[in-house]
Scaffold this motif. Sequence first.
Motif, short mmCIF file in Angstrom:
data_model
loop_
_atom_site.label_atom_id
_atom_site.label_comp_id
_atom_site.label_asym_id
_atom_site.label_seq_id
_atom_site.Cartn_x
_atom_site.Cartn_y
_atom_site.Cartn_z
N THR A 10 -5.43 16.49 -62.01
CA THR A 10 -6.12 17.13 -60.89
C THR A 10 -7.17 16.22 -60.29
O THR A 10 -7.92 16.64 -59.41
CB THR A 10 -6.78 18.46 -61.32
OG1 THR A 10 -7.84 18.20 -62.24
CG2 THR A 10 -5.77 19.41 -61.94
N ASP A 11 -7.23 14.96 -60.75
CA ASP A 11 -8.27 14.03 -60.30
C ASP A 11 -7.66 12.65 -60.04
O ASP A 11 -7.39 11.90 -60.96
CB ASP A 11 -9.35 13.94 -61.38
CG ASP A 11 -10.48 13.01 -61.04
OD1 ASP A 11 -10.50 12.41 -59.94
OD2 ASP A 11 -11.39 12.86 -61.88
N GLU A 12 -7.46 12.33 -58.77
CA GLU A 12 -6.85 11.04 -58.40
C GLU A 12 -7.69 9.86 -58.88
O GLU A 12 -7.13 8.81 -59.20
CB GLU A 12 -6.66 10.95 -56.89
CG GLU A 12 -5.47 11.72 -56.38
CD GLU A 12 -5.27 11.55 -54.90
OE1 GLU A 12 -4.35 10.82 -54.52
OE2 GLU A 12 -6.05 12.16 -54.13
N ASN A 13 -9.01 10.00 -58.92
CA ASN A 13 -9.86 8.90 -59.37
C ASN A 13 -9.57 8.52 -60.82
O ASN A 13 -9.55 7.34 -61.17
CB ASN A 13 -11.34 9.23 -59.20
CG ASN A 13 -11.77 9.22 -57.76
OD1 ASN A 13 -11.19 8.52 -56.93
ND2 ASN A 13 -12.76 10.01 -57.43
N ASN A 17 -8.17 4.85 -62.15
CA ASN A 17 -8.89 4.06 -63.16
C ASN A 17 -7.98 3.48 -64.24
O ASN A 17 -8.38 2.55 -64.94
CB ASN A 17 -9.98 4.91 -63.81
CG ASN A 17 -11.18 5.07 -62.92
OD1 ASN A 17 -11.50 4.20 -62.12
ND2 ASN A 17 -11.85 6.20 -63.04
N VAL A 18 -6.78 3.99 -64.40
CA VAL A 18 -5.89 3.52 -65.47
C VAL A 18 -5.66 2.02 -65.35
O VAL A 18 -5.69 1.30 -66.36
CB VAL A 18 -4.56 4.30 -65.48
CG1 VAL A 18 -3.57 3.68 -66.46
CG2 VAL A 18 -4.81 5.77 -65.82
N ARG A 19 -5.44 1.51 -64.15
CA ARG A 19 -5.22 0.06 -63.98
C ARG A 19 -6.43 -0.74 -64.45
O ARG A 19 -6.29 -1.78 -65.10
CB ARG A 19 -4.91 -0.27 -62.53
CG ARG A 19 -3.49 0.05 -62.15
CD ARG A 19 -3.16 -0.45 -60.73
NE ARG A 19 -1.76 -0.36 -60.47
CZ ARG A 19 -1.12 0.77 -60.18
NH1 ARG A 19 -1.79 1.90 -60.13
NH2 ARG A 19 0.18 0.78 -59.96
N LYS A 50 -3.06 16.69 -58.20
CA LYS A 50 -3.24 15.58 -57.26
C LYS A 50 -2.36 14.39 -57.61
O LYS A 50 -2.09 13.54 -56.77
CB LYS A 50 -4.71 15.13 -57.22
CG LYS A 50 -5.69 16.22 -56.91
CD LYS A 50 -5.50 16.77 -55.53
CE LYS A 50 -6.60 17.79 -55.23
NZ LYS A 50 -6.14 18.89 -54.44
N VAL A 51 -1.95 14.30 -58.87
CA VAL A 51 -1.09 13.20 -59.34
C VAL A 51 0.22 13.81 -59.81
O VAL A 51 0.25 14.60 -60.75
CB VAL A 51 -1.76 12.41 -60.49
CG1 VAL A 51 -0.87 11.26 -60.92
CG2 VAL A 51 -3.14 11.91 -60.09
N GLN A 52 1.29 13.46 -59.13
CA GLN A 52 2.61 14.02 -59.42
C GLN A 52 3.23 13.34 -60.65
O GLN A 52 2.88 12.21 -60.99
CB GLN A 52 3.53 13.88 -58.21
CG GLN A 52 3.01 14.58 -56.96
CD GLN A 52 2.65 16.05 -57.21
OE1 GLN A 52 3.42 16.81 -57.80
NE2 GLN A 52 1.46 16.44 -56.75
N VAL A 53 4.14 14.04 -61.29
CA VAL A 53 4.82 13.53 -62.49
C VAL A 53 5.44 12.17 -62.20
O VAL A 53 5.33 11.23 -63.01
CB VAL A 53 5.91 14.53 -62.95
CG1 VAL A 53 6.73 13.94 -64.10
CG2 VAL A 53 5.29 15.85 -63.36
#
Length: 124
Positions: A10-13, A17-19, A50-53
């Motif tokens: 639910t949080d695009e930020n 940050n994963v990268r 906000k982030v799809q599978v």
Amino acid sequence: MGILLVYDVTDENSFSNVRNWMRQIDQNAAANVNRVLIANKCDCEASERKVQVEQGQQLADEFGLKIFETSAKMNINVDKAFVSIATDIVERLKVNPDHYGSEGGMNLNKDKGKTNPAGSKGCC
């Protein structure tokens, strides 16, 4: 010996940050450390997501990681993710059992049989 990279669907930020986290792991962790990508809050309403599978899977594929859609709240796939990384670590250590203490890690075998400060024998 293992790193769980957790982002909130639910949080695009957090996903973005994963990268950065992967770069920091590459710079600071052992080269062979096991990593797993965790997409948490999979129990959320579709409108909150906000982030799809597919985005998560694409990122996992980019870095060669396993990915698990989890919900800590509903206990969905949490055990599965932990068992997976633990199994991967055990398999890696079977191939190279002397690799416990390399590259700045702890060697859990080095004090085997010595008396610890509290006076009892053995490890952990």
